[in-house]
Write an enzyme that holds these catalytic residues in place. Structure first.
Site, PDB file in Angstrom:
ATOM      1  N   TYR A 139       0.862  -1.188   0.000  1.00  0.00           N
ATOM      2  CA  TYR A 139       0.000   0.000   0.000  1.00  0.00           C
ATOM      3  C   TYR A 139       0.895   1.233   0.000  1.00  0.00           C
ATOM      4  O   TYR A 139       1.845   1.332   0.778  1.00  0.00           O
ATOM      5  CB  TYR A 139      -0.908  -0.020   1.235  1.00  0.00           C
ATOM      6  CG  TYR A 139      -1.654   1.277   1.474  1.00  0.00           C
ATOM      7  CD1 TYR A 139      -2.870   1.523   0.851  1.00  0.00           C
ATOM      8  CD2 TYR A 139      -1.147   2.244   2.339  1.00  0.00           C
ATOM      9  CE1 TYR A 139      -3.554   2.708   1.076  1.00  0.00           C
ATOM     10  CE2 TYR A 139      -1.828   3.429   2.563  1.00  0.00           C
ATOM     11  CZ  TYR A 139      -3.029   3.662   1.932  1.00  0.00           C
ATOM     12  OH  TYR A 139      -3.702   4.837   2.156  1.00  0.00           O
ATOM     13  N   HIS A 140       0.587   2.211  -0.856  1.00  0.00           N
ATOM     14  CA  HIS A 140       1.418   3.401  -1.016  1.00  0.00           C
ATOM     15  C   HIS A 140       0.927   4.520  -0.104  1.00  0.00           C
ATOM     16  O   HIS A 140      -0.179   5.025  -0.266  1.00  0.00           O
ATOM     17  CB  HIS A 140       1.375   3.870  -2.474  1.00  0.00           C
ATOM     18  CG  HIS A 140       2.555   4.700  -2.883  1.00  0.00           C
ATOM     19  ND1 HIS A 140       3.029   5.748  -2.121  1.00  0.00           N
ATOM     20  CD2 HIS A 140       3.363   4.637  -3.973  1.00  0.00           C
ATOM     21  CE1 HIS A 140       4.066   6.297  -2.728  1.00  0.00           C
ATOM     22  NE2 HIS A 140       4.304   5.636  -3.851  1.00  0.00           N
ATOM     23  N   GLY A 141       1.756   4.921   0.858  1.00  0.00           N
ATOM     24  CA  GLY A 141       1.440   6.077   1.682  1.00  0.00           C
ATOM     25  C   GLY A 141       1.662   7.362   0.916  1.00  0.00           C
ATOM     26  O   GLY A 141       1.989   7.360  -0.275  1.00  0.00           O
ATOM     27  N   GLU A 195      -2.810   6.613  -5.472  1.00  0.00           N
ATOM     28  CA  GLU A 195      -3.073   6.147  -4.115  1.00  0.00           C
ATOM     29  C   GLU A 195      -2.312   6.989  -3.100  1.00  0.00           C
ATOM     30  O   GLU A 195      -2.838   7.315  -2.029  1.00  0.00           O
ATOM     31  CB  GLU A 195      -2.660   4.683  -3.990  1.00  0.00           C
ATOM     32  CG  GLU A 195      -3.004   4.048  -2.652  1.00  0.00           C
ATOM     33  CD  GLU A 195      -2.747   2.550  -2.676  1.00  0.00           C
ATOM     34  OE1 GLU A 195      -3.724   1.787  -2.811  1.00  0.00           O
ATOM     35  OE2 GLU A 195      -1.570   2.147  -2.580  1.00  0.00           O
ATOM     36  N   ARG A 236       0.047   6.645   6.914  1.00  0.00           N
ATOM     37  CA  ARG A 236      -0.724   7.836   6.558  1.00  0.00           C
ATOM     38  C   ARG A 236      -0.656   8.918   7.623  1.00  0.00           C
ATOM     39  O   ARG A 236      -1.028  10.062   7.364  1.00  0.00           O
ATOM     40  CB  ARG A 236      -2.193   7.463   6.335  1.00  0.00           C
ATOM     41  CG  ARG A 236      -2.476   6.901   4.975  1.00  0.00           C
ATOM     42  CD  ARG A 236      -2.641   7.997   3.957  1.00  0.00           C
ATOM     43  NE  ARG A 236      -2.431   7.480   2.612  1.00  0.00           N
ATOM     44  CZ  ARG A 236      -2.275   8.224   1.544  1.00  0.00           C
ATOM     45  NH1 ARG A 236      -2.266   9.541   1.648  1.00  0.00           N
ATOM     46  NH2 ARG A 236      -2.084   7.679   0.361  1.00  0.00           N
TER      47      ARG A 236
END
Length: 330
Positions: A129-131, A202, A240
């Site tokens: 998952y890309h912050g 994202e 995040r």
């Protein structure tokens, strides 16, 4: 003005340096009641200081990138003769930079890496998952180099290769723009390769709800199928909360979709707790289609988010986790 300054310092009634400065400025500028203006300025500085800080801290990370690039240029100059006789002259440089970034992660974020045993000895495609920034991926790559001496290549967006001064840094660390053939070739050579299917979209437009924005992308899954390697899901807790974006502003979203450049401002750099979790690999199966494999990978990353991330994310809570004495279970 000199006489006023002397009387200000040596007068019979002692005054503060601020009062003395106000008196000097008033005589120099000829503006009456300048102390009131100064008080207003100091008040604005006090109010806006936190806002300034959260926009300055991202610049510190960029500065570290340029420091890393400068180090590589110096390293290259000192090792020009060795390069012709060495299998990989950059091994020492990568290890030194890994130590630098791992130290930054430990000090600023109390960074932890869990589930390293899930990474196979051979090649594999790490999907994460890309912050708002790829800082957690950098910490992961650095920690992996430090503890198991493994180099993980990574796929980056095309705009990264246009940043001045980054070419050598990207080349040394095996960062590629991501054509399918290049990804497959990297994996077939036995390397680890990391990719965030959500990409810049994202990074900029997901939020504290940790919504995965992969759309219908399945190219990464086809890469894993063509290279016959497992997919390794990865997620970093509180990613995040370290950095946030202003991606909720609609005009910025429209501008990005038009020019495809990261025009959305970042803020943050908060020293929140970061923990990266590596999930169990999804093995290669010859009869699985790219659509099915992409769905499996997305579900695996989503499972890591649900297990390790409190939603919605909260910056204060993430900061307080730095003081927890008991480590989170894998």
């Amino acid at each position: 003005m000199t006489g006023g300054n002397e009387s200000c310092i040596a007068g019979p009634v002692p005054v503060s340096y601020l009062t003395c400065l106000t008196y000097i400025l008033q005589e120099w500028t000829g503006v009456e009641h300048i102390g009131d203006y100064l008080s207003y300025v100091f008040y604005l500085v006090w109010v806006l200081f936190p806002l300034v800080i959260v926009f300055i801290l991202p610049g510190v990370i960029i500065l570290l990138f340029y420091v890393s690039a400068l180090f590589l240029h110096i390293y290259k100059r000192k090792n020009e003769l060795k390069e012709a006789y060495s299998y990989d002259v950059w091994i020492g440089a990568r290890e030194m930079l890994a130590t630098l970034w791992d130290g930054h992660g430990r000090i600023w974020h109390g960074y932890e890496l869990h589930g390293v045993e899930n990474i196979p000895e051979g090649p594999g495609l790490v999907v994460f998952y890309h912050g708002a920034t790829p800082l957690d991926c950098i910490y992961f790559m650095a920690r992996l180099m430090v503890i198991v001496k493994r180099h993980c290549h990574v796929v980056a967006d095309h705009f990264v290769f246009r940043i001045p001064g980054f070419k050598l840094l990207l080349d040394v660390h095996g960062v590629i723009p991501g054509p399918r053939e290049a990804c497959v070739s990297t994996l077939k050579k036995g390397h680890l390769l990391a990719i965030a299917p959500g990409g810049v979209r994202e990074a900029l437009f997901s939020d504290e709800m940790y919504t995965i924005l992969w759309s219908d992308r399945k190219g990464f899954a086809q890469v894993a199928i063509d290279a016959k390697v497992p997919i390794i899901p990865m997620f970093t807790q509180n990613v995040r909360e370290g950095f946030r974006t202003l991606g909720g502003i609609k005009i910025l979203r429209s501008l990005y979709e038009r020019i495809r450049l990261p025009v959305v401002p970042l803020y943050g750099g908060f020293p929140v707790k970061l923990r990266t979790f590596i999930g169990e690999p999804i093995p290669y199966e010859p009869n699985v289609t790219a659509e099915e494999l992409a769905a499996k990978a997305k579900a695996a990353v989503q499972a890591l988010i649900e297990k390790h991330q409190k939603i919605p994310g909260n910056i204060f809570r993430a900061l307080m986790e730095r003081f927890q004495t008991q480590k989170k279970n894998d």
